[in-house]
Write an enzyme that holds these catalytic residues in place. Structure first.
Site, PDB file in Angstrom:
ATOM      1  N   PRO A  81     -46.449  50.652   0.881  1.00  0.00           N
ATOM      2  CA  PRO A  81     -45.010  49.891   1.194  1.00  0.00           C
ATOM      3  C   PRO A  81     -43.955  50.761   0.751  1.00  0.00           C
ATOM      4  O   PRO A  81     -43.679  51.437   0.056  1.00  0.00           O
ATOM      5  CB  PRO A  81     -45.206  48.800   0.008  1.00  0.00           C
ATOM      6  CG  PRO A  81     -46.039  49.480  -1.015  1.00  0.00           C
ATOM      7  CD  PRO A  81     -47.119  50.324  -0.268  1.00  0.00           C
ATOM      8  N   THR A  82     -42.877  50.817   1.935  1.00  0.00           N
ATOM      9  CA  THR A  82     -41.787  51.370   1.865  1.00  0.00           C
ATOM     10  C   THR A  82     -40.550  50.679   2.408  1.00  0.00           C
ATOM     11  O   THR A  82     -39.499  50.550   1.481  1.00  0.00           O
ATOM     12  CB  THR A  82     -41.736  52.966   2.533  1.00  0.00           C
ATOM     13  OG1 THR A  82     -42.160  52.679   4.044  1.00  0.00           O
ATOM     14  CG2 THR A  82     -42.918  53.712   1.708  1.00  0.00           C
ATOM     15  N   HIS A 282     -45.031  55.465  -8.085  1.00  0.00           N
ATOM     16  CA  HIS A 282     -43.835  55.182  -7.215  1.00  0.00           C
ATOM     17  C   HIS A 282     -43.546  56.420  -6.380  1.00  0.00           C
ATOM     18  O   HIS A 282     -42.202  56.582  -5.929  1.00  0.00           O
ATOM     19  CB  HIS A 282     -42.772  54.447  -7.702  1.00  0.00           C
ATOM     20  CG  HIS A 282     -42.288  53.219  -6.974  1.00  0.00           C
ATOM     21  ND1 HIS A 282     -42.567  52.057  -7.236  1.00  0.00           N
ATOM     22  CD2 HIS A 282     -41.348  53.300  -5.892  1.00  0.00           C
ATOM     23  CE1 HIS A 282     -41.813  51.436  -6.385  1.00  0.00           C
ATOM     24  NE2 HIS A 282     -41.279  52.011  -5.578  1.00  0.00           N
ATOM     25  N   ASP A 313     -51.788  56.803  -5.087  1.00  0.00           N
ATOM     26  CA  ASP A 313     -50.856  57.392  -4.221  1.00  0.00           C
ATOM     27  C   ASP A 313     -49.604  58.298  -5.022  1.00  0.00           C
ATOM     28  O   ASP A 313     -49.933  58.569  -6.109  1.00  0.00           O
ATOM     29  CB  ASP A 313     -50.014  56.450  -3.487  1.00  0.00           C
ATOM     30  CG  ASP A 313     -48.959  55.743  -4.158  1.00  0.00           C
ATOM     31  OD1 ASP A 313     -48.476  56.025  -5.257  1.00  0.00           O
ATOM     32  OD2 ASP A 313     -48.601  54.641  -3.619  1.00  0.00           O
ATOM     33  N   SER A 314     -48.918  58.913  -4.295  1.00  0.00           N
ATOM     34  CA  SER A 314     -47.688  59.854  -4.776  1.00  0.00           C
ATOM     35  C   SER A 314     -48.080  61.142  -4.861  1.00  0.00           C
ATOM     36  O   SER A 314     -48.942  61.792  -5.457  1.00  0.00           O
ATOM     37  CB  SER A 314     -47.639  59.579  -6.428  1.00  0.00           C
ATOM     38  OG  SER A 314     -47.148  58.178  -6.716  1.00  0.00           O
ATOM     39  N   GLY A 336     -46.807  57.499   1.601  1.00  0.00           N
ATOM     40  CA  GLY A 336     -45.508  56.612   1.493  1.00  0.00           C
ATOM     41  C   GLY A 336     -44.681  57.651   2.357  1.00  0.00           C
ATOM     42  O   GLY A 336     -44.265  56.892   3.419  1.00  0.00           O
TER      43      GLY A 336
END
Ligand code: FMN
Length: 388
Positions: A81-82, A282, A313-314, A336
């Site tokens: 999600p962004t 994040h 993620d990240s 992302g």
């Protein structure tokens, strides 16, 4: 323009995004928070891991597919999600969602998205997940959950790593805050990118008005320019495990918790009935100096990997990064910024190119590692730095 759009890797797409976007918009996407340490460390931690390839393995029939929550997908990653793609390209969120649908990978609609969940579901299709922040007035959040259920989202993702807004000093400096107020700096900045001004911002203004958070209930939704912006509603520093239990009661399909970095929290998420955790900081945007998710991943997998699905993620910019996460026990990865750079560079085609770059790179790395399937990826493929 060739089918590669002049982009051989994600770094090329990032360079193009930087050239296309006003500085305030680019930095909003690209940077982290405070000293940008977590952003750099996410990369450094991935870069410290080496591969141990095997040779003379027939890799001519390698397969990148995985089964996630009972559904097969052709590649082992999803779009996280962004919710800002609409500021990067006209109709940008639909562009990224369509690129994901065509590639057969899940796309996550952020609650802060500038295109409504209904529009994305109608016009993009594919496997769609919805990301939620819980607000201080839970009833507004529950209204959104009901809407997401009605629209048919297959999964709900509760993001838990933003108890308070993070300290993004560059946004203050660039005048890129909600509500946006014009000053010399941001006006000069925007005027330096006339193509973006005309083809993204003014076009959006003329066709549907000021960009807004289209998933917010009418009482909460307000133009980004509004001086009556009800920021207090967006507070979520009271959120706790009871909220997750309640959400489990409200949401009948797959439920994920995003922003977990500790094994204990992953176990608690499983106890509250979550189906998955996303090990994430994040993208280094919230708590600076937080541990890199790739370093936290093995502990989470060990503690809770048998009870729920672990995703990570990240900082993923190369197929090799995704392969490292999978080899450390993640069942899938989220990307992302990569598709955002792509969409800022060339709209839907650019987002599709970002996905294709990951596919090509993962396939190549698997071949050179002597691996035919994602299931074969494990720690034996890696040489790890001394873990603390
Ligand atoms: C511009 C931008 C906006 C984001 N908005 C959200 C959001 O609304 N909700 C959320 O859970 N994560 C959000 N994220 C975090 C991403 O979902 C993801 O965790 C992060 O981008 C992964 O790191 P990467 O960008 O290095 O791939 C955002 C990230 C970016 C870059």
């Amino acid at each position: 323009m060739d089918s590669k759009l002049g982009a051989y890797n994600i770094h090329d797409l990032r360079d193009m995004a930087r050239r296309n976007l006003p500085r305030g918009v680019f930095e909003f996407v690209d940077r982290g928070t405070e000293d940008d340490n977590a952003v750099a460390n996410n990369r450094a931690a991935l870069e410290r891991i080496r591969f141990r390839p095997r040779t003379l393995v027939d890799v001519s029939k390698r397969d990148l597919s995985i089964t996630l929550f009972g559904k097969k997908q052709p590649m082992p990653f999803c779009v996280g999600p962004t919710g800002t793609a609409g500021l990067l390209w006209y109709g940008g969120e639909l562009g990224v969602a369509r690129a994901a649908a065509k590639a057969g990978i899940p796309f996550t609609v952020a609650v802060n998205s500038m295109t409504s969940m209904e529009t994305i579901a109608e016009q993009a299709g594919g496997t769609l997940w919805f990301q939620l922040y819980l607000w201080s007035d839970r009833n507004y959040s529950y209204q959104i959950v009901e809407r997401a259920k009605k629209v048919g989202f297959e999964a709900l993702i509760l993001t838990v790593d933003g108890a308070v807004p993070s300290n993004r000093e560059y946004n203050h400096r660039n005048g890129f805050e909600v509500p946006i107020q014009f000053n010399t700096r941001n006006v000069t900045d925007v005027l330096s990118r006339p193509r973006w001004l005309a083809s993204v911002f003014l076009r959006q203004l003329v066709t549907s008005g000021m960009p807004r958070f289209e998933n917010y209930p009418p009482e909460v939704m307000d133009g980004l320019m509004s001086r009556t912006w009800k920021k207090t509603i967006l507070k979520n520093d009271g959120m706790n495990w009871d909220d997750l239990r309640k959400l489990r009661e409200l949401w009948p399909r797959t439920l994920m918790v995003k922003g977990v970095l500790s094994p204990q929290d992953a176990v608690k998420a499983a106890e509250c009935g979550a189906d998955a955790v996303i090990v994430s900081n994040h993208g280094g945007r919230n708590l600076d100096y937080s541990v890199a998710p790739i370093d936290a991943l093995p502990g989470v997998v060990e503690a809770a990997g048998k009870r729920l699905t672990v995703i990570m993620d990240s900082g993923l910019r190369r197929g090799s990064d995704v392969v490292k996460a999978l080899a450390l026990g993640a069942r899938a990865a989220f990307i992302g910024r990569a598709p955002l750079y792509g969409v800022a560079a060339h709209g839907e085609a650019g987002a599709a190119r970002a996905i294709e770059i990951f596919r090509e790179e993962i396939s190549r790395v698997m071949a050179l590692l002597g691996v035919n399937s994602v299931a074969e990826l494990d720690r034996r493929c890696l040489q790890l730095p001394e873990m603390k």
